[in-house]
Design an enzyme around this catalytic site. Structure first.
Site, mmCIF file in Angstrom:
data_model
loop_
_atom_site.group_PDB
_atom_site.id
_atom_site.type_symbol
_atom_site.label_atom_id
_atom_site.label_comp_id
_atom_site.label_asym_id
_atom_site.label_seq_id
_atom_site.Cartn_x
_atom_site.Cartn_y
_atom_site.Cartn_z
ATOM 1 N N GLY A 69 7.135 -3.966 6.684
ATOM 2 C CA GLY A 69 6.580 -2.749 6.101
ATOM 3 C C GLY A 69 7.478 -2.250 4.977
ATOM 4 C CB THR A 70 11.177 -2.208 4.617
ATOM 5 O OG1 THR A 70 11.372 -1.487 5.831
ATOM 6 C CG2 THR A 70 12.192 -1.796 3.577
ATOM 7 C CB SER A 195 4.905 -3.019 9.645
ATOM 8 O OG SER A 195 5.910 -3.764 10.270
ATOM 9 C CB THR A 233 7.833 -21.510 2.113
ATOM 10 O OG1 THR A 233 8.061 -22.365 1.001
ATOM 11 C CG2 THR A 233 6.992 -22.232 3.152
ATOM 12 C CB CYS A 320 15.927 3.816 10.169
ATOM 13 S SG CYS A 320 14.447 2.860 10.307
HETATM 14 N N1 PLP Z 1 7.126 3.064 7.215
HETATM 15 C C1 PLP Z 1 7.091 3.735 8.366
HETATM 16 C C2 PLP Z 1 6.320 5.018 8.458
HETATM 17 C C3 PLP Z 1 7.766 3.237 9.483
HETATM 18 O O1 PLP Z 1 7.739 3.924 10.639
HETATM 19 C C4 PLP Z 1 8.477 2.026 9.370
HETATM 20 C C5 PLP Z 1 9.269 1.507 10.509
HETATM 21 O O2 PLP Z 1 9.767 2.253 11.333
HETATM 22 C C6 PLP Z 1 8.470 1.362 8.126
HETATM 23 C C7 PLP Z 1 7.780 1.908 7.073
HETATM 24 C C8 PLP Z 1 9.204 0.079 7.933
HETATM 25 O O3 PLP Z 1 8.510 -1.019 8.516
HETATM 26 P P1 PLP Z 1 9.331 -2.340 8.903
HETATM 27 O O4 PLP Z 1 10.114 -2.018 10.135
HETATM 28 O O5 PLP Z 1 8.270 -3.374 9.138
HETATM 29 O O6 PLP Z 1 10.192 -2.673 7.741
#
Ligand code: PLP
Length: 379
Positions: A69-70, A195, A233, A320
């Site tokens: 997701g990041t 994600s 890949t 985080c």
């Molecule tokens: N965006 C939100 C709202 C999230 O809660 C998170 C993860 O906690 C992320 C982005 C990041 O996703 P990923 O852990 O897949 O990098």
């Protein structure tokens, strides 16, 4: 251990694990290869793309797979910035670090970030006229559901404002996917991040949904994968698992939603009878699984550790930020006093939690209050 931290990550669904195994074993082909093994891998990714697209109501051709997701958030924000004349980006202070990080980066490279105000319930207010009308505004990034409080924003309204001026909207839907029905085209965002590991899929897979015609500068230049937007890949097994998780999330959405909401309601009515308990954004429209609360005079991290010793996994603030010892920026943006914000803990239910677990949690909280000598109404 009773796991109540599904906004941090979810366990891999057994059915997802099964779907991945062949691609960690005999079906190891590179999707770019012309031979049979390559074609099998390519076709598996095609199926995953259809499954992920179906979860969010997008076209398969609009799905760009990433490793998280990041990465999807970074590709959206830096990718748009790379194609536009530097100017202003509007965003609330309640965004996840996966969004605030690239915004901080851009603020050091000719871009300006204009903050969108939220109210005490975490919702965008009408007080951000200056940001919306800024002549140099290029795009906005607003999350659909907050990872800490679960607050849901009215994304369609934000999208209407921006589209009326021909401007773009990115929406981080990482927490919303699998918990709320999603319709990419109806919500009006041009870009949407999701994600896999938040929907019982594997870690290391995400996607950015990109409306046809929206141009982005890639973060990774390479062999032309993902329509030239993400060289490298593909992680075939992870993407197959992501697809399967998306398929299950879609077909089981209503049932999961109703189940998690029930658990949330039982917890919230139990918390109401604990002395000095505050539920953050309690009056907002929120994710069905998320309750962020504080017990007066108990530090959030101390409470997380006390619950851990009693066999419950919950989180203080966002995963985080935990361990940082600072009050949550999300709660501060909502006007919560730093002392109160430092008490925040988050319970996030999942599809496999049972209703019997909630009274056990409430009893553990009562015992902890007694240990702290706070088991009578706070005076
Ligand atoms: N965006 C939100 C709202 C999230 O809660 C998170 C993860 O906690 C992320 C982005 C990041 O996703 P990923 O852990 O897949 O990098």
């Amino acid at each position: 251990m009773i796991y109540l931290d599904h906004n941090a990550t979810t366990p891999l669904d057994e059915r997802v694990r099964e779907s991945m195994l062949p691609y960690l074993g005999p079906l190891y082909g590179n999707p770019s290869s012309l031979h049979r093994l390559g074609r099998i891998a390519r076709s598996a990714i095609g199926t995953a793309r259809e499954q992920v697209a179906a979860l969010v109501g997008a076209q398969p051709s609009e799905v760009i797979f990433t490793a998280s997701g990041t990465e999807a958030d970074n590709l959206a924000i830096k990718g748009l910035a790379g194609k536009l004349r530097p100017g202003v980006i509007a965003s609330p202070l309640t965004e996840h670090p996966a969004v605030t990080g690239p915004l901080d980066y851009l603020s050091r490279h000719d871009w300006r970030i204009q903050t969108l105000a939220v109210d005490a319930q975490g919702s965008l207010t009408g007080d951000s006229q200056e940001a919306w009308e800024h002549p140099d505004l290029r795009f906005a990034t607003v999350m659909l559901a907050n990872n800490e409080t679960g607050v849901i924003q009215d994304i369609a309204r934000v999208a209407d404002r921006l589209r009326a001026r021909g401007l773009y909207l990115h929406c981080d839907a990482v927490q919303a996917a699998g918990k709320l029905p999603l319709d990419f085209h109806r919500c009006g965002a041009h870009l949407l991040s999701i994600s896999a590991h938040k929907i019982y899929g594997p870690k290391g897979a995400g996607a950015l949904i990109v409306q046809t015609g929206v141009e982005l500068e890639p973060l990774l230049h390479g062999g032309g994968q993902e329509r030239d937007l993400r060289g490298g890949t593909e992680n075939v097994a992870a993407l197959v698992g992501f697809g399967k998780a998306a398929e299950l999330a879609k077909s089981e959405l209503d049932q999961r939603y109703a189940h998690m909401l029930r658990l949330r309601q039982v917890l919230e009515s139990g918390l109401a009878s604990l002395p000095g308990a505050t539920i953050f954004a309690g009056d907002s429209e929120r994710l069905p699984n998320t309750v962020q609360f504080a017990l007066t005079r108990i530090d959030g991290e101390a409470l997380v550790m006390a619950l851990d010793r009693r066999g419950f996994a919950v989180s203080s603030g966002s995963a985080c930020a935990s361990g940082a010892g600072e009050p949550s920026p999300v709660l501060l943006a909502m006007g919560v006093e730093p002392d109160v914000a430092k008490g925040a803990v988050r319970v996030s239910f999942g599809k496999d939690n049972s209703e019997e677990q909630v009274p056990l949690l409430l009893q553990a909280l009562k015992n902890i209050l007694a240990d702290f000598g706070l088991n009578r109404a706070a005076g």
